[in-house]
Design a protein around this motif. Structure first.
Motif, PDB file in Angstrom:
ATOM      1  N   ALA A  70       1.565  44.618 -24.768  1.00  0.00           N
ATOM      2  CA  ALA A  70       2.718  44.438 -25.643  1.00  0.00           C
ATOM      3  C   ALA A  70       3.000  45.707 -26.442  1.00  0.00           C
ATOM      4  O   ALA A  70       4.167  46.094 -26.629  1.00  0.00           O
ATOM      5  CB  ALA A  70       2.484  43.258 -26.578  1.00  0.00           C
ATOM      6  N   ILE A  71       1.942  46.371 -26.923  1.00  0.00           N
ATOM      7  CA  ILE A  71       2.121  47.633 -27.652  1.00  0.00           C
ATOM      8  C   ILE A  71       2.706  48.692 -26.740  1.00  0.00           C
ATOM      9  O   ILE A  71       3.657  49.396 -27.105  1.00  0.00           O
ATOM     10  CB  ILE A  71       0.781  48.102 -28.250  1.00  0.00           C
ATOM     11  N   ALA A  72       2.146  48.814 -25.542  1.00  0.00           N
ATOM     12  CA  ALA A  72       2.660  49.806 -24.588  1.00  0.00           C
ATOM     13  C   ALA A  72       4.124  49.532 -24.261  1.00  0.00           C
ATOM     14  O   ALA A  72       4.938  50.462 -24.166  1.00  0.00           O
ATOM     15  CB  ALA A  72       1.813  49.799 -23.321  1.00  0.00           C
ATOM     16  N   GLY A  73       4.462  48.264 -24.091  1.00  0.00           N
ATOM     17  CA  GLY A  73       5.849  47.916 -23.798  1.00  0.00           C
ATOM     18  C   GLY A  73       6.782  48.210 -24.952  1.00  0.00           C
ATOM     19  O   GLY A  73       7.913  48.677 -24.753  1.00  0.00           O
ATOM     20  N   ALA A  74       6.325  47.942 -26.173  1.00  0.00           N
ATOM     21  CA  ALA A  74       7.156  48.212 -27.346  1.00  0.00           C
ATOM     22  C   ALA A  74       7.415  49.706 -27.502  1.00  0.00           C
ATOM     23  O   ALA A  74       8.530  50.125 -27.836  1.00  0.00           O
ATOM     24  CB  ALA A  74       6.477  47.662 -28.595  1.00  0.00           C
ATOM     25  N   ALA A 129      10.037  46.646 -36.297  1.00  0.00           N
ATOM     26  CA  ALA A 129       9.247  45.497 -36.738  1.00  0.00           C
ATOM     27  C   ALA A 129       8.336  44.925 -35.655  1.00  0.00           C
ATOM     28  O   ALA A 129       7.157  44.648 -35.922  1.00  0.00           O
ATOM     29  CB  ALA A 129      10.166  44.412 -37.298  1.00  0.00           C
ATOM     30  N   PRO A 130       8.806  44.729 -34.415  1.00  0.00           N
ATOM     31  CA  PRO A 130       7.902  44.179 -33.392  1.00  0.00           C
ATOM     32  C   PRO A 130       6.677  45.054 -33.144  1.00  0.00           C
ATOM     33  O   PRO A 130       5.560  44.545 -33.027  1.00  0.00           O
ATOM     34  CB  PRO A 130       8.792  44.089 -32.152  1.00  0.00           C
ATOM     35  N   LEU A 131       6.861  46.378 -33.077  1.00  0.00           N
ATOM     36  CA  LEU A 131       5.732  47.275 -32.871  1.00  0.00           C
ATOM     37  C   LEU A 131       4.797  47.252 -34.073  1.00  0.00           C
ATOM     38  O   LEU A 131       3.573  47.176 -33.922  1.00  0.00           O
ATOM     39  CB  LEU A 131       6.223  48.706 -32.618  1.00  0.00           C
ATOM     40  N   LEU A 132       5.349  47.303 -35.264  1.00  0.00           N
ATOM     41  CA  LEU A 132       4.510  47.302 -36.467  1.00  0.00           C
ATOM     42  C   LEU A 132       3.721  46.010 -36.596  1.00  0.00           C
ATOM     43  O   LEU A 132       2.565  46.023 -37.038  1.00  0.00           O
ATOM     44  CB  LEU A 132       5.377  47.539 -37.706  1.00  0.00           C
ATOM     45  N   ASP A 133       4.337  44.895 -36.215  1.00  0.00           N
ATOM     46  CA  ASP A 133       3.611  43.622 -36.252  1.00  0.00           C
ATOM     47  C   ASP A 133       2.422  43.650 -35.290  1.00  0.00           C
ATOM     48  O   ASP A 133       1.344  43.131 -35.607  1.00  0.00           O
ATOM     49  CB  ASP A 133       4.548  42.481 -35.878  1.00  0.00           C
ATOM     50  N   LEU A 134       2.623  44.246 -34.129  1.00  0.00           N
ATOM     51  CA  LEU A 134       1.520  44.335 -33.148  1.00  0.00           C
ATOM     52  C   LEU A 134       0.399  45.221 -33.679  1.00  0.00           C
ATOM     53  O   LEU A 134      -0.791  44.924 -33.470  1.00  0.00           O
ATOM     54  CB  LEU A 134       2.045  44.889 -31.826  1.00  0.00           C
ATOM     55  N   LEU A 135       0.747  46.294 -34.349  1.00  0.00           N
ATOM     56  CA  LEU A 135      -0.268  47.209 -34.879  1.00  0.00           C
ATOM     57  C   LEU A 135      -1.016  46.595 -36.058  1.00  0.00           C
ATOM     58  O   LEU A 135      -2.159  46.959 -36.327  1.00  0.00           O
ATOM     59  CB  LEU A 135       0.368  48.528 -35.296  1.00  0.00           C
ATOM     60  N   ALA A 136      -0.376  45.678 -36.745  1.00  0.00           N
ATOM     61  CA  ALA A 136      -1.004  45.040 -37.912  1.00  0.00           C
ATOM     62  C   ALA A 136      -2.007  43.986 -37.501  1.00  0.00           C
ATOM     63  O   ALA A 136      -2.790  43.532 -38.325  1.00  0.00           O
ATOM     64  CB  ALA A 136       0.058  44.422 -38.806  1.00  0.00           C
TER      65      ALA A 136
END
Length: 464
Positions: free
Chosen positions: A442-446, A457-464
């Motif tokens: 999901a991170i790679a895709g974002a 926001a979607p990437l930051l949520d994944l990193l959090a």
């Protein structure tokens, strides 16, 4: 004899004068730049640099010092910005510090051979920390990253740091400040004030830290990110920079021979982020040429038995030849030891993260083999800098047999690049122990879709 020094023109007078020509061009260029102005190659490389940086930060965050630092900072003040890979939200400045520090812990962050440093890890943490507190789109982040990377790298190219300095924590502060200013939508004047202030905030870094294995060196990039955020606030509060702080600091204070014409040479058409390098060996890049040559020998020989090796000779360029201490006492020092790096790579089969940890350094076979490695400077190889990073490795075996291999470039350099798939695989290897596969993908895709993302926001949520 008079002890009176010449007077200095007051700032109020200087501020009424135009900025140096190169600086005026740079600030206007940065203010005017839009996502649509970036070449496709720059957009693609910026996304790859971001993904690589996230991977090395997440992996470095698992080191015990990082875990302890995150706990200490989090106990004082929480926030929205992720300590990537720690599952902890921090204040933006604290997140910028810990992520920049974690990104250099394993010596796997990308770099730029012409700048003689690592531009991305001085910019990415500051931008992600700021994005957690503001509404930022994917294209805006890419532009800010490309600009911050560009000005930091160009200062490194346009000047010559004192040989006693470590490049981390120096011109990266200017890169972080420019990236932050761009995310804030700054005009040319605001950009000039922010980067001018940032030019005075670089650290008094010591090159000996890396040679001794003093891990305070890992904090240098973290502080550049933190100070880049601070420079914006100082400028917005009304504090004023020196008229040409970059020219002064990098021409007379911590560096010499600042060439302003280099700062604007092919500005907007040649992008430093597009000629960066990525790393797979978990060691100082100065060791990579010799490690690449050794890997070639090991492949041709079907592996090497340490007990059959009488002596190894490494001929290389001057900076790499300095890394000749065979018995490092810390993980960081091991990453800056050519004898140890080669010996551990032979014993383990590769120079990965584990090749430099305590268990590897305590290995008696590795220690004995490292003592049989001789490192020499070859002036003819030094003359090939900075475009090439050559090394010649000769492995002498018992029975008067030997293997020799020579390389001119490091794998991962612009001249011999890793593919995008190889960089993505590195991300998965490093971040795999941190996040489940579903989140990795999901991170790679974002990141891959960042150029079309209306919000981070979607990437930051994944990193959090």
């Amino acid at each position: 004899m008079s002890i009176v020094t010449p007077g200095v023109v007051p700032a109020s007078v200087l501020l009424s004068e135009p900025a140096p020509e190169w600086l005026g061009r740079w600030t206007q260029f940065a203010a005017d730049l839009r996502f649509e102005d970036l070449p496709d190659e720059v957009i693609a490389r910026a996304k790859l640099v971001l993904l690589d940086s996230i991977g090395v930060i997440a992996a470095g965050m698992q080191e015990p010092e990082m875990a302890a630092l995150v706990v200490r900072l989090g106990a004082r003040r929480a926030g929205k910005a992720a300590a990537i890979g720690a599952g902890q939200g921090l204040d933006a400045r604290d997140a910028a510090l810990v992520n920049g520090t974690a990104g250099t812990m394993l010596e796997l962050d990308e770099g730029n051979q012409y700048a003689r440093g690592h531009p991305a890890i001085h910019v990415v943490p500051a931008l992600l920390a700021l994005a957690a507190e503001t509404d930022v789109s994917g294209p805006e982040l890419i532009v800010a990253l490309a600009l911050g990377y560009e000005i930091g790298a160009r200062i490194g190219i346009a000047s010559r740091l004192k040989v006693t300095m470590h490049p981390h924590g120096t011109w990266g502060t200017v890169g972080a400040a420019l990236g932050v200013a761009k995310l804030h939508g700054a005009d040319a004047g605001e950009i000039g004030r922010a980067i001018g202030i940032a030019s005075s905030l670089g650290l008094s870094t010591s090159r000996r830290t890396m040679l001794e294995g003093a891990t305070v060196r890992n904090c240098y990039a973290g502080f550049s990110n933190q100070l880049g955020l601070t420079a914006w606030d100082l400028a917005q509060a009304g504090l004023m920079p020196e008229r040409d702080g970059i020219g002064t600091v990098y021409g007379t204070v911590i560096a010499d021979d600042f060439r302003p014409e280099v700062m604007v040479d092919e500005l907007g058409s040649r992008w430093e982020i597009a000629r960066n390098y990525f790393k797979r060996h978990a060691a100082c890049r100065y060791t990579h040429g010799a490690l690449d040559a050794l890997m070639g020998i090991m492949e041709d020989a079907g592996g090497l038995n340490p007990d059959n090796i009488e002596h190894i000779i490494v001929d290389t360029y001057v900076w790499a030849a300095q890394l000749d201490h065979p018995a490092p006492q810390t993980m960081l020092a091991a990453k800056f030891s050519l004898p140890f790096a080669l010996a551990s790579a032979i014993v383990r089969g590769q120079a990965d993260v584990e090749a430099f940890r305590d268990a590897a350094r305590a290995n008696a076979v590795t220690q004995a083999l490292a003592a049989r490695v001789e490192v020499r400077e070859d002036p003819a190889l030094t003359a090939k800098l900075p475009g090439l990073r050559p090394a010649r490795v000769t492995v002498m075996l018992k029975g008067n047999r030997q293997w020799t291999a020579e390389v001119l470039t490091n794998r991962g350099d612009t001249e011999d690049p890793y593919t995008a798939a190889e960089v993505e695989e590195k991300f998965r290897e490093l971040a795999g122990p941190v996040w489940p596969t579903s989140r990795l993908e999901a991170i790679a895709g974002a990141v891959a879709g960042l150029d079309k993302a209306p919000t981070l926001a979607p990437l930051l949520d994944l990193l959090a």
